[in-house]
Design a protein around this motif. Structure first.
Motif, short mmCIF file in Angstrom:
data_model
loop_
_atom_site.label_atom_id
_atom_site.label_comp_id
_atom_site.label_asym_id
_atom_site.label_seq_id
_atom_site.Cartn_x
_atom_site.Cartn_y
_atom_site.Cartn_z
N LYS A 200 -4.13 37.36 -21.72
CA LYS A 200 -4.35 36.77 -20.65
C LYS A 200 -3.39 35.46 -20.51
CE LYS A 200 -7.74 35.13 -17.22
NZ LYS A 200 -9.04 34.63 -16.96
N VAL A 201 -2.78 35.39 -19.51
CA VAL A 201 -1.76 34.19 -19.34
C VAL A 201 -2.71 33.00 -18.40
CG1 VAL A 201 0.39 33.22 -18.45
CG2 VAL A 201 0.16 35.55 -19.23
N VAL A 202 -2.74 31.79 -19.05
CA VAL A 202 -3.65 30.84 -18.38
C VAL A 202 -2.88 29.66 -18.27
CG1 VAL A 202 -5.88 31.99 -18.79
CG2 VAL A 202 -4.88 30.31 -20.39
N LYS A 203 -3.18 28.91 -17.25
CA LYS A 203 -2.96 27.41 -17.21
C LYS A 203 -3.75 26.58 -17.81
CE LYS A 203 -1.10 23.53 -14.31
NZ LYS A 203 -0.48 23.20 -12.85
N VAL A 204 -3.79 25.70 -18.88
CA VAL A 204 -4.70 24.85 -19.39
C VAL A 204 -4.52 23.41 -19.14
CG1 VAL A 204 -6.10 24.28 -21.79
CG2 VAL A 204 -4.87 26.49 -21.42
N THR A 205 -5.34 22.99 -18.66
CA THR A 205 -5.39 21.35 -18.55
C THR A 205 -6.64 20.82 -18.94
OG1 THR A 205 -6.50 21.49 -16.28
CG2 THR A 205 -4.10 21.76 -16.47
N HIS A 206 -6.71 19.38 -18.93
CA HIS A 206 -7.87 18.76 -19.24
C HIS A 206 -9.22 19.09 -18.21
CE1 HIS A 206 -10.56 15.58 -20.82
NE2 HIS A 206 -10.81 15.16 -19.75
N GLU A 207 -8.74 19.14 -17.15
CA GLU A 207 -9.72 19.46 -16.00
C GLU A 207 -10.24 20.85 -16.36
OE1 GLU A 207 -7.65 16.04 -15.31
OE2 GLU A 207 -6.84 18.10 -15.46
N ASP A 209 -10.03 23.05 -18.91
CA ASP A 209 -10.79 23.36 -20.31
C ASP A 209 -10.42 22.36 -21.12
OD1 ASP A 209 -11.73 24.58 -22.68
OD2 ASP A 209 -11.04 26.58 -22.14
N PRO A 210 -11.37 21.26 -21.24
CA PRO A 210 -10.95 20.06 -22.20
C PRO A 210 -10.95 20.25 -23.56
CG PRO A 210 -13.35 19.74 -20.83
CD PRO A 210 -12.52 21.03 -20.36
N GLN A 211 -11.85 21.04 -23.96
CA GLN A 211 -11.81 21.37 -25.47
C GLN A 211 -10.82 22.02 -26.06
OE1 GLN A 211 -15.84 23.07 -26.48
NE2 GLN A 211 -16.48 21.01 -27.03
N LEU A 212 -10.25 23.10 -25.06
CA LEU A 212 -8.92 24.04 -25.38
C LEU A 212 -7.54 23.05 -25.36
CD1 LEU A 212 -7.66 26.44 -26.34
CD2 LEU A 212 -7.80 27.32 -23.90
N PHE A 213 -7.95 22.10 -24.30
CA PHE A 213 -6.75 21.32 -24.03
C PHE A 213 -6.71 20.31 -25.33
CE2 PHE A 213 -5.04 17.46 -21.88
CZ PHE A 213 -3.70 18.06 -21.38
N GLN A 390 -7.84 10.34 -24.23
CA GLN A 390 -8.36 11.73 -24.49
C GLN A 390 -8.32 11.94 -25.92
OE1 GLN A 390 -6.13 14.27 -21.99
NE2 GLN A 390 -7.02 13.53 -20.00
N GLN A 391 -9.03 12.95 -26.35
CA GLN A 391 -9.16 13.37 -27.68
C GLN A 391 -8.14 14.43 -28.06
OE1 GLN A 391 -12.65 15.40 -28.86
NE2 GLN A 391 -12.49 14.85 -30.92
N THR A 392 -7.45 14.33 -29.02
CA THR A 392 -6.38 15.16 -29.38
C THR A 392 -6.68 15.82 -30.72
OG1 THR A 392 -5.25 13.31 -30.30
CG2 THR A 392 -4.50 13.96 -28.07
#
Length: 491
Positions: A200-207, A209-213, A390-392
């Motif tokens: 699946k193609v997804v756009k990931v942002t802090h808003e 999915d914060p943990q995946l971001f 933000q956490q990295t």
């Protein structure tokens, strides 16, 4: 730096395995998984087999220590096709690799004996003036990005030397000439286009999915394949700087200037990097000077500029030209390894240890086809980790103001690979032990920059306390551990 004869021999050695093995493999039947992928993907993508020139391009790396002979090279042209490939690979449990530009010398990190995915066709740069961001494809090198953004008068936080890939550099953290001002590259990320292991193609942002971001910001390919980054941009004037090459008789002057810089520098637009290199039986130093503006403030770099040199390329220039001016030591096609260590202060006594290690290992390894040993001293401002709240994934802590140091060895003969790897391990331990002995006790626990760490570095030295969170995200987005079939840093 290195004579043309050595370079020619190295390139001949580098290309020989693929010329011979490619010819042998071309006579065999094509792999059924590769054929399945070829039938399933769209016309925007291609599959190449041993014996094809585009196969050779796909599996080649900057350092031949990273090369392997794959069943085929898949060059996807759309994110949807990347998803199709991942579904086939995951369903058949086929080992694979993902290569952006192939700059990492670590064996098996971006290569495989299975299916080799080359991101070469993800090569677009799109500037959004309203949002002040740029979409950057993961098949690019930073040189391409700087050239594409220059007409817009903007830039992003990216690589410092020619030929470095956007993908690995960004997914590993990213220290830049702009880091004193804006932080690491991961600190400027706005969004990822991610192909998840399920296709699946997804756009990931802090808003969204914060943990995946968080996990993607330094977490490499643990969570899928990134096809596009959205990064913050900033205005880019011409810059001042370049390299100054200095002979061994000026070693004290270069070292004292570097140590003083680390202790006194405060301007975030300015940066220095000093490298100590043993090549062709001699010690050489290079001081890289940078100021993010067309002129340096009066007196800022006077101590460096006063040192007698045998080569200076310091002037006002476009940013891309500054990057191109940076000598990178050995050329494409050598065997090589990086290793990383971190310290808290650039003291004279510690840099003396670095110099001794450069000379010692240069002399020891030159007899084993070693052609260059380089140690980079990088005195960033201690405020660089404060640019992001933000956490990295990397850095796992922002409370330790550590400085990343880097070792690089290059050689010709694969017979000696383990000796060079072990030398890099031993040398980093000597330097870190020296830092601890002089009172830098935090150096023993400071994170190690994953883009430069040697392949068998313990994962906790890279991600520290972030590992439980990253593993939880991994279980959620990749329960079948599809990405575990590829190389790299695995949580």
């Amino acid at each position: 730096m290195l004579n043309h004869a050595i370079v020619s021999v190295a390139l001949a050695l580098a290309t020989l395995p693929f010329a011979v093995q490619g010819a042998q493999l071309a006579a065999r039947a094509q792999d059924p998984i590769c054929e399945w992928i070829e039938r399933a993907i769209s016309s925007a993508s291609n599959v190449y087999y041993p014996g094809d020139a585009l196969y050779n391009k796909g599996v080649a790396h900057w350092a031949t220590t990273a090369d392997q002979v794959s069943k085929c090279v898949v060059e996807p042209g759309t994110a949807a096709d990347v998803g199709m490939v991942l579904r086939i690979i995951g369903g058949t449990r086929t080992p694979f690799a993902v290569k952006g530009a192939g700059h990492s010398p670590n064996p098996k990190f971006a290569s495989t004996t299975g299916v080799h995915i080359s991101m070469y066709r993800f090569n677009n740069v799109t500037y959004d003036a309203d949002a002040q961001t740029a979409d950057i494809g993961t098949g690019l090198i930073w040189d391409n990005v700087y050239d594409a953004l220059a007409p817009h008068g903007v830039n992003i936080v990216g690589g410092r030397v020619p030929g470095v890939g956007v993908a690995g550099f960004t997914l590993g953290g990213g220290y830049s000439w702009k880091t004193n001002q804006f932080g690491l590259t991961v600190d400027t990320l706005v969004a990822f286009e991610l192909v998840r292991p399920d296709g699946k193609v997804v756009k990931v942002t802090h808003e969204s999915d914060p943990q995946l971001f968080m996990g993607l910001k330094g977490g490499f390919n643990n969570f899928g394949i990134v096809t596009k980054f959205t990064l913050k941009t900033h205005p880019q004037p011409e810059v001042w700087g370049g390299p100054i090459q200095v002979a061994a008789d000026q070693i004290d002057e270069v070292t004292d200037a570097t140590v003083e810089w680390d202790a006194t520098a405060t301007d975030p637009k300015a940066q220095v990097m000093t490298t100590y290199t043993y090549a062709q039986g001699e010690l050489h130093m290079t001081a890289f000077l940078f100021y993010d503006g067309p002129t340096q403030p009066a007196g800022m770099f006077d101590r460096f500029l006063a040192i007698p040199n045998h080569g200076s390329n310091v002037n006002t220039r476009p940013f891309a030209d500054l990057v191109q001016s940076t000598p990178t030591g050995a050329s494409y096609g050598f065997r090589g390894i990086f290793n990383a260590f971190s310290v808290l202060d650039t003291t004279r006594s510690l840099v003396d240890v670095v110099i001794n290690e450069t000379q010692y290992w240069g002399q020891q390894l030159s007899a084993k086809t070693g052609i260059i040993t380089t140690y980079a001293v990088e005195p960033f401002l201690r405020s660089i980790y404060s640019h992001n709240t933000q956490q990295t994934a990397f850095p796992p802590t922002r409370s330790i103001p550590f400085l990343p140091f880097n070792i690089y060895y290059a050689w010709l003969n694969s017979t000696y690979d383990e000796e060079f790897y072990n030398a890099a391990r031993v040398s980093t331990k000597v330097i870190v032990d020296a830092a601890v002995a002089e009172g830098q006790r935090g150096a023993a626990d400071a994170p190690l920059y994953p883009n430069n760490a040697i392949f068998d570095t313990p994962i906790n030295k890279v991600y520290g306390a972030n590992i439980p969170t990253m593993r939880a995200v991994k279980r959620r987005v990749d329960p079948a551990n599809v990405m575990g079939l590829a190389g790299g840093w695995k949580v």
